[in-house]
Design an enzyme around this catalytic site. Structure first.
Site, mmCIF file in Angstrom:
data_model
loop_
_atom_site.group_PDB
_atom_site.id
_atom_site.type_symbol
_atom_site.label_atom_id
_atom_site.label_comp_id
_atom_site.label_asym_id
_atom_site.label_seq_id
_atom_site.Cartn_x
_atom_site.Cartn_y
_atom_site.Cartn_z
ATOM 1 N N CYS A 161 -1.168 -1.935 -0.289
ATOM 2 C CA CYS A 161 -0.939 -0.760 0.041
ATOM 3 C C CYS A 161 0.454 -0.006 -0.231
ATOM 4 O O CYS A 161 0.783 1.362 -0.352
ATOM 5 C CB CYS A 161 -1.388 -0.174 0.916
ATOM 6 N N HIS A 301 4.151 6.144 6.280
ATOM 7 C CA HIS A 301 2.697 5.508 5.669
ATOM 8 C C HIS A 301 1.829 6.015 6.330
ATOM 9 O O HIS A 301 0.052 5.915 6.270
ATOM 10 C CB HIS A 301 2.723 3.699 5.649
ATOM 11 N N GLU A 312 5.469 1.384 12.679
ATOM 12 C CA GLU A 312 6.463 1.262 11.359
ATOM 13 C C GLU A 312 7.524 2.582 12.643
ATOM 14 O O GLU A 312 8.474 2.990 12.656
ATOM 15 C CB GLU A 312 5.469 2.666 11.442
ATOM 16 N N LYS A 331 -2.821 10.339 5.982
ATOM 17 C CA LYS A 331 -3.705 9.619 5.447
ATOM 18 C C LYS A 331 -5.205 10.377 6.762
ATOM 19 O O LYS A 331 -5.876 10.079 6.690
ATOM 20 C CB LYS A 331 -3.618 8.211 6.332
ATOM 21 N N HIS A 336 -7.517 6.551 3.458
ATOM 22 C CA HIS A 336 -5.768 5.923 2.956
ATOM 23 C C HIS A 336 -6.855 5.056 1.330
ATOM 24 O O HIS A 336 -7.374 4.201 1.781
ATOM 25 C CB HIS A 336 -6.505 4.211 3.587
ATOM 26 N N PHE A 395 -0.182 -5.397 3.192
ATOM 27 C CA PHE A 395 -0.033 -6.195 3.426
ATOM 28 C C PHE A 395 0.264 -7.234 2.406
ATOM 29 O O PHE A 395 0.963 -6.893 1.694
ATOM 30 C CB PHE A 395 -1.877 -7.041 2.656
#
Length: 409
Positions: A161, A301, A312, A331, A336, A395
């Protein structure tokens, strides 16, 4: 001294619209675009954020549209619009000095599911000879290069991502090194396949608010329960600022910093203290010659998953302190887009700097945990200031942060 890198063009194809202006309007409304998705009907999670009213035949022509998959279609349209926005003419540029770097998180699983079906049925003769070239990640950049005649370095970055943000950072390096004069950089993804949705559902990563999909994506909210699948593309035209200004290009922002850092912790879970994110943030600040106090806002994010948002938030508190800058997370509105998310968010950060406003986080009601971020909610917030960061975490513990400043920095 490293040259300043200018953003001279933006191209966006997202659930919020097909132009930068439409995207900005939707972001400022702060309303989620998630809805039931016919492609996912019958699955435990059957909703997504889709790119609506997209006619590939009209946008890129019938033959190219049939040759490539949806994520490449998005990339082609976004790249064309970014080039036009930058006032560039591919017929007159020095093609060998124009690069293309696009981030893509995965293969196009919709194509592969169909083709494997033919194999499973004992019909290899039915497998399309275009199955590979229409669906492998590298073909997003390859097809853009073919379409626009960009003959410089051409490749795809894959850092989950963070892919789109990584692509922009790598493109910056190509310009700083003198390898290219212009780079089209960003990301593209269409992950609304039944297999992708099923995999993320099995991982418990997706929100299960089937009865209220428009309330599902809620970054940093106490009631968040997972992300919403999205899709789209974002492409930025990057040039050395001196060259851009000499040709009268519209310098929209400067890309002043890029940082990356690995969690080295877990295949899918973030480091609970946000170690890799902290390293990426601090590296971007150092690269730009900025301090934490220089940052006017953060494009997070913000996936809306319990673990990622908490990690985060911890990282932001470690870097910016308890009284950090305002935080937004796109998002909540567009879902996403996985490998494309970092590029789309980068474009949104540029737009926020241009407008002097930070869009709100959709569906945000309140926070949990020990770290209370200054979340922008309800309506856009005027935020004077000239620097902002866009954060992307994926990831494998792959983290990338881009730091932009206003054009007159």
């Amino acid at each position: 001294m490293c040259p300043d890198i200018a953003v001279t063009g933006l191209g966006l194809v997202t659930p919020a619209g097909h132009t930068a202006e439409a995207n900005w309007t939707a972001l400022c409304e702060g309303r989620s675009l998630a809805a039931a998705d016919p492609e996912l009907a019958g699955l435990p999670v059957d909703f997504s954020c889709r790119v609506a009213d997209f006619d590939a035949d009209t946008e890129i022509g019938r033959a190219p549209a049939r040759r490539v998959d949806r994520f490449i279609q998005f990339a082609l349209v976004a790249a064309r619009r970014a080039v036009a926005d930058a006032r560039l003419d591919p017929r007159t540029w020095d093609a060998e000095r124009v690069g293309v770097v696009l981030g893509v998180g995965s293969n196009s699983l919709s194509t592969y599911v169909g083709e494997f079906g033919h194999l499973g049925a004992g019909r290899p003769d039915r497998v399309s000879p275009l199955a590979l070239p229409r669906s492998v990640p590298s073909m997003a950049a390859g097809e853009v290069g073919i379409d626009l005649g960009a003959a410089g370095p051409n490749f795809t970055t894959a850092s989950a991502c963070a892919s789109g943000a990584t692509a922009i950072g790598v493109a910056r390096d190509l310009l700083r090194s003198g390898t290219c004069d212009i780079v089209l950089a960003g990301g593209s993804e269409s992950a609304r396949s039944r297999m992708t949705a099923t995999c993320f559902t099995r991982m418990r990563a997706l929100s299960r608010r089937r009865e209220e999909p428009a309330l599902a994506s809620r970054p940093f909210d106490v009631d968040r329960d997972g992300f919403v699948l999205g899709e789209g593309a974002g492409v930025l035209v990057l040039e050395r600022a001196r060259s851009a200004r000499s040709r009268g290009a519209p310098v929209q922002a400067l890309l002043r910093g890029y940082g990356a850092g690995a969690d080295a912790h877990h295949p899918v879970a973030p480091h609970p203290q946000g170690d890799g994110a902290v390293r990426a943030l601090r590296a971007a600040l150092a690269d730009a010659g900025c301090g934490p106090h220089d940052i006017a806002h953060v494009q997070a994010h913000g996936t809306s998953t319990p673990l990622n948002d908490a990690a985060e938030a911890t990282a932001f508190t470690r870097v910016f302190g308890a009284d950090g800058p305002p935080v937004t997370a796109a998002k909540g509105v567009v879902g996403h887009a996985l490998g494309a998310a970092g590029a789309i968010q980068a474009a949104y950060t540029v737009l926020a700097l241009r407008h002097g406003q930070v869009p709100p986080v959709a569906n945000f009601q309140g926070q949990d945990g020990d770290h209370k971020l200054d979340i922008v909610a309800g309506r856009p917030r005027p935020v004077p200031g000239t620097a902002a960061v866009s954060c992307s975490f994926g990831f494998g513990g792959q983290n990338a942060v881009l730091l932009f400043t206003a054009a007159d920095w």
